[in-house]
Design an enzyme around this catalytic site. Structure first.
Site, PDB file in Angstrom:
ATOM      1  N   HIS A 126      49.745  39.944  34.799  1.00 42.87           N
ATOM      2  CA  HIS A 126      48.980  41.054  35.365  1.00 42.87           C
ATOM      3  C   HIS A 126      49.434  42.328  34.640  1.00 42.87           C
ATOM      4  O   HIS A 126      50.585  42.422  34.218  1.00 42.87           O
ATOM      5  CB  HIS A 126      49.312  41.140  36.857  1.00 42.87           C
ATOM      6  CG  HIS A 126      48.516  42.138  37.621  1.00 42.87           C
ATOM      7  ND1 HIS A 126      48.825  43.478  37.638  1.00 42.87           N
ATOM      8  CD2 HIS A 126      47.429  42.006  38.422  1.00 42.87           C
ATOM      9  CE1 HIS A 126      47.963  44.122  38.412  1.00 42.87           C
ATOM     10  NE2 HIS A 126      47.103  43.249  38.900  1.00 42.87           N
ATOM     11  N   ASP A 203      57.327  38.038  39.130  1.00 47.00           N
ATOM     12  CA  ASP A 203      56.213  38.710  39.793  1.00 47.00           C
ATOM     13  C   ASP A 203      55.676  37.727  40.839  1.00 47.00           C
ATOM     14  O   ASP A 203      54.977  36.769  40.500  1.00 47.00           O
ATOM     15  CB  ASP A 203      55.149  39.052  38.744  1.00 47.00           C
ATOM     16  CG  ASP A 203      53.865  39.584  39.368  1.00 47.00           C
ATOM     17  OD1 ASP A 203      53.766  39.621  40.610  1.00 47.00           O
ATOM     18  OD2 ASP A 203      52.950  39.944  38.601  1.00 47.00           O
ATOM     19  N   GLN A 206      51.434  36.990  43.988  1.00 45.02           N
ATOM     20  CA  GLN A 206      50.514  35.954  44.482  1.00 45.02           C
ATOM     21  C   GLN A 206      51.231  34.792  45.164  1.00 45.02           C
ATOM     22  O   GLN A 206      50.638  34.119  46.002  1.00 45.02           O
ATOM     23  CB  GLN A 206      49.642  35.421  43.334  1.00 45.02           C
ATOM     24  CG  GLN A 206      48.701  36.449  42.736  1.00 45.02           C
ATOM     25  CD  GLN A 206      47.677  37.006  43.727  1.00 45.02           C
ATOM     26  OE1 GLN A 206      47.385  36.386  44.759  1.00 45.02           O
ATOM     27  NE2 GLN A 206      47.139  38.169  43.434  1.00 45.02           N
ATOM     28  N   CYS A 368      42.777  42.758  36.316  1.00 43.68           N
ATOM     29  CA  CYS A 368      43.960  43.408  35.705  1.00 43.68           C
ATOM     30  C   CYS A 368      44.702  42.441  34.791  1.00 43.68           C
ATOM     31  O   CYS A 368      45.936  42.495  34.683  1.00 43.68           O
ATOM     32  CB  CYS A 368      44.903  43.988  36.756  1.00 43.68           C
ATOM     33  SG  CYS A 368      44.136  45.263  37.747  1.00 43.68           S
TER      34      CYS A 368
HETATM   35  N1  C6P Z   1      46.467  41.689  41.864  1.00 44.47           N
HETATM   36  C1  C6P Z   1      44.195  41.016  42.214  1.00 44.47           C
HETATM   37  O1  C6P Z   1      43.072  41.154  42.712  1.00 44.47           O
HETATM   38  P1  C6P Z   1      49.881  45.720  43.537  1.00 44.47           P
HETATM   39  O2  C6P Z   1      48.609  46.329  43.043  1.00 44.47           O
HETATM   40  O3  C6P Z   1      51.088  46.525  43.116  1.00 44.47           O
HETATM   41  O4  C6P Z   1      49.859  45.406  44.993  1.00 44.47           O
HETATM   42  O5  C6P Z   1      50.000  44.280  42.845  1.00 44.47           O
HETATM   43  C2  C6P Z   1      49.934  44.167  41.454  1.00 44.47           C
HETATM   44  C3  C6P Z   1      49.901  42.727  41.036  1.00 44.47           C
HETATM   45  C4  C6P Z   1      50.949  42.229  40.287  1.00 44.47           C
HETATM   46  N2  C6P Z   1      50.986  40.942  39.911  1.00 44.47           N
HETATM   47  C5  C6P Z   1      50.022  40.080  40.237  1.00 44.47           C
HETATM   48  C6  C6P Z   1      50.148  38.642  39.827  1.00 44.47           C
HETATM   49  C7  C6P Z   1      48.935  40.513  40.988  1.00 44.47           C
HETATM   50  O6  C6P Z   1      47.990  39.642  41.310  1.00 44.47           O
HETATM   51  C8  C6P Z   1      48.848  41.880  41.375  1.00 44.47           C
HETATM   52  C9  C6P Z   1      47.659  42.399  42.100  1.00 44.47           C
HETATM   53  C10 C6P Z   1      45.261  42.024  42.561  1.00 44.47           C
HETATM   54  O7  C6P Z   1      44.465  40.072  41.473  1.00 44.47           O
HETATM   55  C11 C6P Z   1      44.794  43.419  42.319  1.00 44.47           C
HETATM   56  S1  C6P Z   1      44.523  43.768  40.609  1.00 44.47           S
END
Ligand code: C6P
Length: 411
Positions: A126, A203, A206, A368
């Site tokens: 991401h 990370d 998910q 993203c």
């Molecule tokens: N993915 C999706 O629809 P935040 O925005 O900080 O809460 O999370 C960021 C993030 C980081 N790593 C992974 C693997 C993610 O999936 C996400 C957030 C959302 O897939 C919003 S782009």
């Protein structure tokens, strides 16, 4: 809906938003990887805080402040238990995964990564696990090494070995890809990365909502997650870090409560986690996240994992039967709780808009993950992602809506 690991009807009653309609249809919410809906337990915890004991924490000595501080620190303990952290002080509250990863890249990275060192990440990250490392590499003159992940087969550990040497200071990876629904072998990666002395950053944006997380069993050094994907409020997240590493790190943001002693020209800093929680923290968010974690523990994370995976497998198989559909990622039996797909050459946004008219909420775009979409050879995908309140009826609604969309495009 018998036979599912979670009692879906009972769970649905816990989520007030599911009572509403969208375009005159039952809401079928399949955008859980973007953010999950909130159970009444979370909404009520926020309501209780604001109605009964709203106060700043760690500052005043009055009754309300004492209650707020106790609730805030209890939430930290809940989260530490949820992650099987060795101690609550390893849990730093951030605004989300993005801030947690930036915290490591900035505070740990700038203190530990030098010109000529290397940073390793995968090509399925991401953006929030790419850009902070790119900024770090640029700032200090470090090299970036990218490990390719096969979208279907997963991470080949030999490919990782090929880029590991004593110059690698850090290896980072997603636990579960937000596009492929692919789980990466974090414990194996950590073992190999540690052999060359690198730290491992996970990370878990998910994975934390989808399966039990045991940071000690994973053997990683830092792990980031977002509260809003974990049935909790927005604006709260977690950086878990091994205490010795946190204790050796300089601060990220400077301000109130992260200090030990402040002078006019120099300051010393508090121990973790306070060192990394400058200013008034996300009090309501943390309390809400504590309630979310308690709710999930009530359901049982093993059951949640089995539930989300069963639905994703069913969705994968059902979507493949729709002519023109391509599904990305591993086969159904190895898939975590989400499915990204495309339909012929129809743009994912058009598909998602048409599906929405049937009351079915999915996400479309690059999620993203631009480099991963470049690799897949598509600008965007549609994605259905599952949560504890979804059931086979939601998959039927999705597949019906995709069939209806095909007709609109004369396919
Ligand atoms: N993915 C999706 O629809 P935040 O925005 O900080 O809460 O999370 C960021 C993030 C980081 N790593 C992974 C693997 C993610 O999936 C996400 C957030 C959302 O897939 C919003 S782009």
């Amino acid at each position: 809906m018998r036979g599912m690991p979670v009692d879906i009807e009972a769970v649905r009653r816990d989520f007030p938003i599911l009572a509403r309609q969208v375009h005159g249809k039952r809401l079928v919410y399949l955008d859980n990887a973007a953010t999950t809906q909130k159970p009444a337990a979370v909404i009520e915890a926020l309501d209780r805080y604001y109605r009964n004991y709203n106060a700043n924490v760690h500052r005043s000595v009055h009754k309300l402040a004492e209650e707020a501080t106790l609730a805030y620190e209890s939430a930290r303990q809940e989260v530490a238990r949820f992650l099987n952290a060795a101690r609550p002080e390893e849990v730093v509250f951030t605004s989300g995964t993005t801030e947690a990863l930036n915290l490591v890249a900035y505070a740990w990275g700038r203190a530990n990564v030098r010109a000529g060192d290397a940073i390793v990440y995968t090509d399925i990250e991401h953006h929030s696990n790419l850009v902070p490392w790119q900024l770090l590499a640029e700032a200090v003159g470090a090299e970036i090494r990218v490990v390719e992940v096969d979208p279907e087969a997963g991470l080949d550990l030999d490919r990782l070995e090929a880029v590991l040497d004593e110059r690698v200071r850090l290896v980072t990876l997603p636990h579960i890809s937000n596009v492929l629904g692919l789980e990466l072998p974090v414990a194996e990666v950590a073992r190999r990365a540690h052999q060359v002395g690198a730290v491992v950053v996970v990370d878990a944006a998910q994975s934390a909502p989808q399966q039990p997380i045991d940071v000690q069993a994973l053997g990683c050094d830092f792990l980031a997650l977002s509260g809003h994907k974990l049935y909790g409020p927005t604006g709260i997240g977690v950086l878990w870090g091994r205490y010795e590493l946190l204790a050796a790190m300089p601060p990220f943001l400077g301000g109130g409560e992260m200090i030990r002693r402040v002078g006019l020209t120099r300051s010393t800093f508090a121990d973790p986690p306070a060192r990394f929680e400058a200013g008034t923290p996300k009090i309501a968010g943390a309390i809400g996240l504590g309630a979310a974690v308690e709710y999930l523990e009530g359901l049982g994370m093993d059951r949640v994992a089995a539930h989300d995976r069963a639905l994703a497998a069913q969705a994968h198989e059902a979507l493949l039967e729709v002519p023109g559909v391509t599904v990305y990622g591993p086969p159904p039996d190895r898939r975590a709780g989400l499915v990204a797909f495309s339909l012929d050459d129809i743009h994912a946004h058009d598909l998602a808009s048409l599906v929405d008219t049937e009351g079915v909420a999915i996400r479309a775009g690059h999620h993203c993950c631009m480099p991963l979409h470049d690799r897949l050879g598509v600008p965007a995908t549609a994605r259905a992602s599952f949560a504890v309140y979804n059931g086979p009826d939601d998959i039927e609604a999705l597949v019906r809506a995709v069939h209806a969309a095909r007709k609109v495009f004369n396919r």
